[in-house]
Design an enzyme around this catalytic site. Structure first.
Site, mmCIF file in Angstrom:
data_model
loop_
_atom_site.group_PDB
_atom_site.id
_atom_site.type_symbol
_atom_site.label_atom_id
_atom_site.label_comp_id
_atom_site.label_asym_id
_atom_site.label_seq_id
_atom_site.Cartn_x
_atom_site.Cartn_y
_atom_site.Cartn_z
ATOM 1 N N LEU A 1 -11.173 65.628 -52.713
ATOM 2 C CA LEU A 1 -10.417 66.508 -53.111
ATOM 3 C C LEU A 1 -9.257 67.007 -52.366
ATOM 4 O O LEU A 1 -9.767 66.861 -50.888
ATOM 5 C CB LEU A 1 -11.273 68.024 -53.275
ATOM 6 C CG LEU A 1 -10.901 69.333 -53.921
ATOM 7 C CD1 LEU A 1 -10.997 68.911 -55.084
ATOM 8 C CD2 LEU A 1 -11.623 70.605 -53.134
ATOM 9 N N TYR B 1 -12.919 75.190 -60.898
ATOM 10 C CA TYR B 1 -12.720 76.993 -60.544
ATOM 11 C C TYR B 1 -11.368 76.483 -59.092
ATOM 12 O O TYR B 1 -11.135 75.043 -58.162
ATOM 13 C CB TYR B 1 -14.045 76.920 -59.019
ATOM 14 C CG TYR B 1 -14.402 76.727 -58.314
ATOM 15 C CD1 TYR B 1 -14.008 77.440 -56.483
ATOM 16 C CD2 TYR B 1 -14.843 75.397 -58.487
ATOM 17 C CE1 TYR B 1 -14.701 76.166 -55.793
ATOM 18 C CE2 TYR B 1 -15.447 74.037 -57.285
ATOM 19 C CZ TYR B 1 -15.467 74.915 -55.713
ATOM 20 O OH TYR B 1 -15.541 73.668 -55.050
ATOM 21 N N GLU C 1 -15.347 62.642 -47.428
ATOM 22 C CA GLU C 1 -15.396 64.642 -46.899
ATOM 23 C C GLU C 1 -16.673 64.981 -47.018
ATOM 24 O O GLU C 1 -17.651 64.876 -46.799
ATOM 25 C CB GLU C 1 -14.434 65.110 -47.830
ATOM 26 C CG GLU C 1 -14.976 65.312 -49.711
ATOM 27 C CD GLU C 1 -13.974 66.020 -50.777
ATOM 28 O OE1 GLU C 1 -13.049 66.375 -50.545
ATOM 29 O OE2 GLU C 1 -14.719 64.716 -51.452
ATOM 30 N N LYS D 1 -11.229 69.814 -59.190
ATOM 31 C CA LYS D 1 -12.030 71.263 -58.512
ATOM 32 C C LYS D 1 -12.886 71.521 -59.261
ATOM 33 O O LYS D 1 -12.893 72.628 -59.887
ATOM 34 C CB LYS D 1 -11.358 72.045 -57.867
ATOM 35 C CG LYS D 1 -12.103 72.642 -56.736
ATOM 36 C CD LYS D 1 -11.064 73.667 -56.124
ATOM 37 C CE LYS D 1 -12.283 74.172 -54.528
ATOM 38 N NZ LYS D 1 -12.423 73.367 -53.560
#
Length: 286
Positions: free
Chosen positions: A204, A33, A179, A147
């Site tokens: 990411l 996505y 993260e 992702k």
């Protein structure tokens, strides 16, 4: 007016949208996505988001159903149909529907879904007070640069944040912050260095991350891409996180420990203002 969504080539009212139960996104989380921000009816950093979508699709061997210019046209059409002024456009591509089997189906056709969400970004109240975060173990798989729609570990991390009464959870692995559950983590050291983890399979590659780092360098701030420990985060002069939906969000507490006196710091406020200026919209005070 009913919200209009995009499903497999058609713009339709949301209540009429359906996906087969055999879709591999539902059965296996076999899809990726992307999320682009919208300000003043305009998509922000969208070329970079579409490039990342293409990389994610290639990584899991799903053919990209559209070239970038067609994606952008469809996104803009969706924004216009919904009269979206400020918020997000969500895009998802799965490997499509087929009889349940782990191996890739032969001759499958990807499923494509897009929808918009209204969201306050420019005058988000949390940016004025600053966000608190907690830390949690990083439980994710090894290919975090994709992702993927497989977000269970992030869901659990975000729920832990909700139950702790804070805005975000920063994930920790081997003593270092990787993260946030839906964001990139930054600290600013007492000697004014902006620090964030380097790109690898461990995180990411955030689109807002890259834009903010470039802005920092253009304004003579030192940017260090390196892992930082939880102890460094506790001792930071400032901290913030970035994402397509938060842009630059000040962090004023980590695990209940105040950061920078417990209020948004001056460099974080500067970076937030610079990002909004780049995006073509004034930022609310932080």
């Amino acid at each position: 007016m009913s919200r209009i969504v995009f499903v497999n080539g058609d713009f339709i009212p949301a209540e009429q949208a359906t996906i087969p139960i055999m879709d591999r996104g539902f059965l296996f989380a076999d899809g990726v996505y992307e999320v682009s921000a919208v300000l003043n009816g305009r998509l922000i950093d969208n070329d970079a988001h579409l490039a990342r979508l293409d990389r994610s699709l290639a990584a899991i061997r799903i053919p990209n159903p559209y070239p970038a210019d067609v994606w952008a046209r469809l996104q803009t059409d969706l924004v216009d149909r919904n009269g979206l002024v400020e918020g997000l456009v969500y895009m998802e591509v799965t490997r499509g529907a087929a009889e349940r089997d782990f191996a890739f189906p032969k001759g499958g056709r990807p499923t494509v879904v897009m929808f918009s969400q209204a969201k306050t970004i420019t005058r988000a109240s949390l940016a004025e007070t600053g966000a608190a975060v907690i830390t949690v173990p990083d439980l994710r798989w090894k290919r975090r640069a994709i992702k993927s729609v497989a977000l269970l570990a992030q869901v659990l991390a975000k729920q832990a944040a909700v139950e702790a009464g804070v805005a975000e959870a920063w994930m920790v692995e081997d003593g270092a912050v990787t993260e946030g559950s839906s964001s990139t983590a930054f600290i600013i050291t007492p000697d004014r260095r902006v620090v964030t983890r380097p790109l690898s399979h461990a995180i990411l590659p955030g689109i807002t991350r890259a834009a903010v780092m470039q802005l920092a360098r253009e304004h003579d701030l030192v940017v260090e891409e390196r892992p930082f420990t939880l102890e460094e985060a506790y001792a930071a002069a400032e901290a913030f996180f970035t994402s397509a939906s938060a842009f630059v969000m000040p962090v004023v507490a980590i695990d209940g420990r105040p950061v920078g006196g417990g209020r948004p710091g001056p460099l974080t406020r500067q970076l937030r203002a610079l990002y909004f200026d780049m995006a073509g919209a004034p930022a609310a005070p932080a």
